[in-house]
Design a protein around this motif. Structure first.
Motif, PDB file in Angstrom:
ATOM      1  N   ALA A  90       0.835  -1.202   0.000  1.00  7.52           N
ATOM      2  CA  ALA A  90       0.000   0.000   0.000  1.00  7.52           C
ATOM      3  C   ALA A  90       0.866   1.247   0.000  1.00  7.52           C
ATOM      4  O   ALA A  90       2.032   1.212   0.386  1.00  7.52           O
ATOM      5  CB  ALA A  90      -0.912   0.001   1.227  1.00  7.52           C
ATOM      6  N   ALA A  91       0.254   2.354  -0.412  1.00  8.79           N
ATOM      7  CA  ALA A  91       0.954   3.638  -0.428  1.00  8.79           C
ATOM      8  C   ALA A  91      -0.046   4.757  -0.221  1.00  8.79           C
ATOM      9  O   ALA A  91      -1.154   4.723  -0.771  1.00  8.79           O
ATOM     10  CB  ALA A  91       1.683   3.839  -1.754  1.00  8.79           C
ATOM     11  N   GLY A  92       0.343   5.732   0.567  1.00  9.16           N
ATOM     12  CA  GLY A  92      -0.511   6.882   0.798  1.00  9.16           C
ATOM     13  C   GLY A  92      -0.859   7.593  -0.500  1.00  9.16           C
ATOM     14  O   GLY A  92      -0.005   7.796  -1.358  1.00  9.16           O
ATOM     15  N   GLY A  93      -2.131   7.961  -0.645  1.00  4.18           N
ATOM     16  CA  GLY A  93      -2.569   8.686  -1.834  1.00  4.18           C
ATOM     17  C   GLY A  93      -2.728   7.834  -3.070  1.00  4.18           C
ATOM     18  O   GLY A  93      -3.037   8.358  -4.146  1.00  4.18           O
ATOM     19  N   ASN A  94      -2.547   6.529  -2.944  1.00  2.96           N
ATOM     20  CA  ASN A  94      -2.569   5.677  -4.128  1.00  2.96           C
ATOM     21  C   ASN A  94      -3.959   5.620  -4.751  1.00  2.96           C
ATOM     22  O   ASN A  94      -4.974   5.703  -4.061  1.00  2.96           O
ATOM     23  CB  ASN A  94      -2.098   4.274  -3.770  1.00  2.96           C
ATOM     24  CG  ASN A  94      -1.617   3.494  -4.973  1.00  2.96           C
ATOM     25  OD1 ASN A  94      -1.990   2.352  -5.178  1.00  2.96           O
ATOM     26  ND2 ASN A  94      -0.780   4.103  -5.801  1.00  2.96           N
ATOM     27  N   ARG A  95      -3.976   5.483  -6.075  1.00  2.00           N
ATOM     28  CA  ARG A  95      -5.227   5.415  -6.825  1.00  2.00           C
ATOM     29  C   ARG A  95      -5.195   4.237  -7.791  1.00  2.00           C
ATOM     30  O   ARG A  95      -4.125   3.745  -8.150  1.00  2.00           O
ATOM     31  CB  ARG A  95      -5.454   6.716  -7.602  1.00  2.00           C
ATOM     32  CG  ARG A  95      -5.766   7.903  -6.714  1.00  2.00           C
ATOM     33  CD  ARG A  95      -6.026   9.167  -7.517  1.00  2.00           C
ATOM     34  NE  ARG A  95      -4.786   9.781  -7.991  1.00  2.00           N
ATOM     35  CZ  ARG A  95      -4.741  10.945  -8.648  1.00  2.00           C
ATOM     36  NH1 ARG A  95      -5.857  11.598  -8.922  1.00  2.00           N
ATOM     37  NH2 ARG A  95      -3.583  11.440  -9.037  1.00  2.00           N
ATOM     38  N   ILE A  96      -6.357   3.821  -8.205  1.00  2.00           N
ATOM     39  CA  ILE A  96      -6.484   2.748  -9.188  1.00  2.00           C
ATOM     40  C   ILE A  96      -6.174   3.265 -10.585  1.00  2.00           C
ATOM     41  O   ILE A  96      -5.505   2.598 -11.378  1.00  2.00           O
ATOM     42  CB  ILE A  96      -7.905   2.151  -9.151  1.00  2.00           C
ATOM     43  CG1 ILE A  96      -8.166   1.479  -7.801  1.00  2.00           C
ATOM     44  CG2 ILE A  96      -8.117   1.156 -10.291  1.00  2.00           C
ATOM     45  CD1 ILE A  96      -9.616   1.068  -7.586  1.00  2.00           C
ATOM     46  N   LEU A  97      -6.634   4.484 -10.881  1.00  2.00           N
ATOM     47  CA  LEU A  97      -6.665   4.976 -12.253  1.00  2.00           C
ATOM     48  C   LEU A  97      -5.559   5.950 -12.615  1.00  2.00           C
ATOM     49  O   LEU A  97      -5.288   6.146 -13.799  1.00  2.00           O
ATOM     50  CB  LEU A  97      -8.015   5.658 -12.518  1.00  2.00           C
ATOM     51  CG  LEU A  97      -9.262   4.814 -12.265  1.00  2.00           C
ATOM     52  CD1 LEU A  97     -10.511   5.669 -12.424  1.00  2.00           C
ATOM     53  CD2 LEU A  97      -9.305   3.623 -13.220  1.00  2.00           C
ATOM     54  N   SER A 146      -0.902   0.024 -13.181  1.00  2.00           N
ATOM     55  CA  SER A 146       0.466  -0.008 -13.696  1.00  2.00           C
ATOM     56  C   SER A 146       1.418  -0.766 -12.785  1.00  2.00           C
ATOM     57  O   SER A 146       2.448  -1.269 -13.243  1.00  2.00           O
ATOM     58  CB  SER A 146       0.987   1.418 -13.910  1.00  2.00           C
ATOM     59  OG  SER A 146       1.225   2.066 -12.672  1.00  2.00           O
ATOM     60  N   ARG A 147       1.104  -0.875 -11.509  1.00  2.00           N
ATOM     61  CA  ARG A 147       2.043  -1.507 -10.580  1.00  2.00           C
ATOM     62  C   ARG A 147       1.665  -2.939 -10.204  1.00  2.00           C
ATOM     63  O   ARG A 147       2.389  -3.595  -9.450  1.00  2.00           O
ATOM     64  CB  ARG A 147       2.176  -0.658  -9.313  1.00  2.00           C
ATOM     65  CG  ARG A 147       0.972  -0.619  -8.376  1.00  2.00           C
ATOM     66  CD  ARG A 147       1.250   0.321  -7.211  1.00  2.00           C
ATOM     67  NE  ARG A 147       0.174   0.421  -6.239  1.00  2.00           N
ATOM     68  CZ  ARG A 147       0.051  -0.335  -5.152  1.00  2.00           C
ATOM     69  NH1 ARG A 147       0.932  -1.290  -4.900  1.00  2.00           N
ATOM     70  NH2 ARG A 147      -0.945  -0.140  -4.307  1.00  2.00           N
ATOM     71  N   LEU A 148       0.561  -3.423 -10.728  1.00  2.00           N
ATOM     72  CA  LEU A 148       0.057  -4.729 -10.315  1.00  2.00           C
ATOM     73  C   LEU A 148       1.064  -5.848 -10.570  1.00  2.00           C
ATOM     74  O   LEU A 148       1.297  -6.696  -9.703  1.00  2.00           O
ATOM     75  CB  LEU A 148      -1.257  -5.027 -11.040  1.00  2.00           C
ATOM     76  CG  LEU A 148      -1.971  -6.321 -10.650  1.00  2.00           C
ATOM     77  CD1 LEU A 148      -2.466  -6.256  -9.210  1.00  2.00           C
ATOM     78  CD2 LEU A 148      -3.146  -6.592 -11.591  1.00  2.00           C
TER      79      LEU A 148
END
Length: 406
Positions: free
Chosen positions: A227-234, A244-246
């Motif tokens: 996980a990362a703060g502020g992370n988004r799916i799109l 992109s990081r999956l």
């Protein structure tokens, strides 16, 4: 998970020379293992977001003294050099790449819950403008010191400075029995541990891991918190978007057997609070969820989803200076409607192999757009440590048994 270091998260000015970060610098960092080993493990270092080469001149590893996180003291009896490529003490990691160490033997078993101390020495440093790889939300204290001190077990008397970030560490992999496996969590700041205790290891995945230990069905399972703060799916934000990081952060993990995604709130909250923008967000997040599930299922791995938790402000907040009080700017009835639509879809779509209803756990029974007061950290968005415990307690640990034969 590795991220590009933003200017505010670069090391203290005393460890910068112009734009170069960490010249002639040793970095001491601690991480917690959620799976032990009788003998061997290895360390992964990352230059994922660097453009220039990352030259690690020397590195060591040891157990943390007294098994404490965020300390400068390492157990001298277990101090070992980290070597690469069959015995080399130095490694040069090209931009965008990573390095995997040789197998490491500390001379003793390394049980789960062990705190591992990793010390890196950079002689030339790395250009901070071209990209330094780190994880800013470590919730763990690291230390920087001028000169090569990686072989020194005790830095108490050295002029070391504290930073609450991890730099260049990507993973620790252990030699484990065949039945051992990984449960990986894709998340944002709520999973990364915003509002958790520094060096306390009390994020909600940490609390869930405590339950894993007491359950025979999950006692050989490791939790990998990606996980990362502020992370988004799109869209990229504080770290690359999930789509992109999956592959790098999740599907490449050794021993991966289960995945949970708990994301979406930042996509909702950063989109304009109007019906057109939010309608687009709903469609695109659903498409993103489908893509993620398809890619995970293609590896024969089940994927679970957690519902999105509330972020609405309270009535009394209207009299407060939101910025001064640090209140989240996400609160809006239209955005909350998006959240509810997405949660309804998560629960009913059948795209995921199981659903964990975190929204139900944390929402106020009288005001479903808000967190329960006892679970609110104060900004109306991030849960507190009591809420983290509630999430862990509500997680259905018997879920994994349903998929063991897949």
């Amino acid at each position: 998970m590795p991220m590009r270091t933003e200017p505010d998260n670069l090391p203290p000015i005393s460890f910068m020379e112009g734009t170069v970060a960490f010249p002639n610098t040793s970095i001491r960092q601690t991480v917690k293992l959620t799976l032990g080993t009788k003998q061997f493990f290895r360390v992964r270092l990352s230059n994922a977001f660097g453009i220039d080469d990352l030259n690690i001149r020397q590195a060591t590893v040891a157990l943390s003294l007294n098994n404490v996180s965020g300390t400068v003291e390492a157990d001298p009896k277990t101090m070992r050099d980290i070597t690469f490529d069959n015995g080399l003490s130095e490694t040069i990691i090209p931009g965008g790449a990573q390095a995997v160490s040789d197998p490491i033997d500390l001379g003793c078993a390394v049980p789960r819950n062990s705190i591992i101390t990793i010390s890196l020495y950079l002689e030339a440093g790395q250009d901070g403008q071209s990209g330094v790889t780190s994880h800013p939300g470590s919730r763990t204290t690291s230390f920087c010191c001028r000169g090569n001190h990686v072989a020194d077990s005790n830095w108490v008397d050295l002029p070391a400075e504290r930073v609450e970030h991890w730099y260049f560490i990507s993973a620790i992999e252990v030699l484990a029995p065949r039945e051992a496996c990984v449960f990986a969590i894709i998340g944002d700041s709520i999973t990364d541990g915003r509002c958790s205790t520094t060096n306390g290891n009390d994020r909600w995945p940490d609390r869930l891991f405590e339950r894993f230990e007491s359950n025979p069905a999950t006692s050989n399972m490791s939790i990998v918190n990606q996980a990362a703060g502020g992370n988004r799916i799109l869209a990229d934000g504080l770290g690359p978007n999930v789509l992109s990081r999956l592959d790098r952060d999740i599907l490449s993990l050794s021993g991966l057997r289960y995945v949970l995604i708990f994301e979406g709130v930042n996509d909702i909250g950063t989109a304009e609070a109007n019906e057109s923008s939010q309608a687009t967000v709903v469609k695109r997040i659903i498409a993103g969820y489908r893509q993620i599930a398809t890619r995970v299922h293609a590896r024969g791995i089940p994927i679970f989803a957690a519902t999105i938790t509330p972020f609405g402000r309270r009535t009394e907040d209207s009299d407060l200076d939101a910025k001064l009080m640090g209140l989240s700017g996400y609160s809006d009835p239209i955005r909350d409607q998006t959240r509810r639509q997405l949660n309804d879809w998560i629960r009913s779509s059948g795209v995921f192999d199981a659903v964990v209803d975190f929204d139900e756990v944390l929402r106020d029974s009288d005001h479903a757009e808000m967190l329960k007061p006892q679970y609110d950290s104060g900004d109306r968005l991030h849960p507190n440590t009591e809420a983290f415990q509630a999430l862990a307690d509500a997680f259905p640990v018997d879920l994994f048994a349903k998929f063991q034969d897949r």
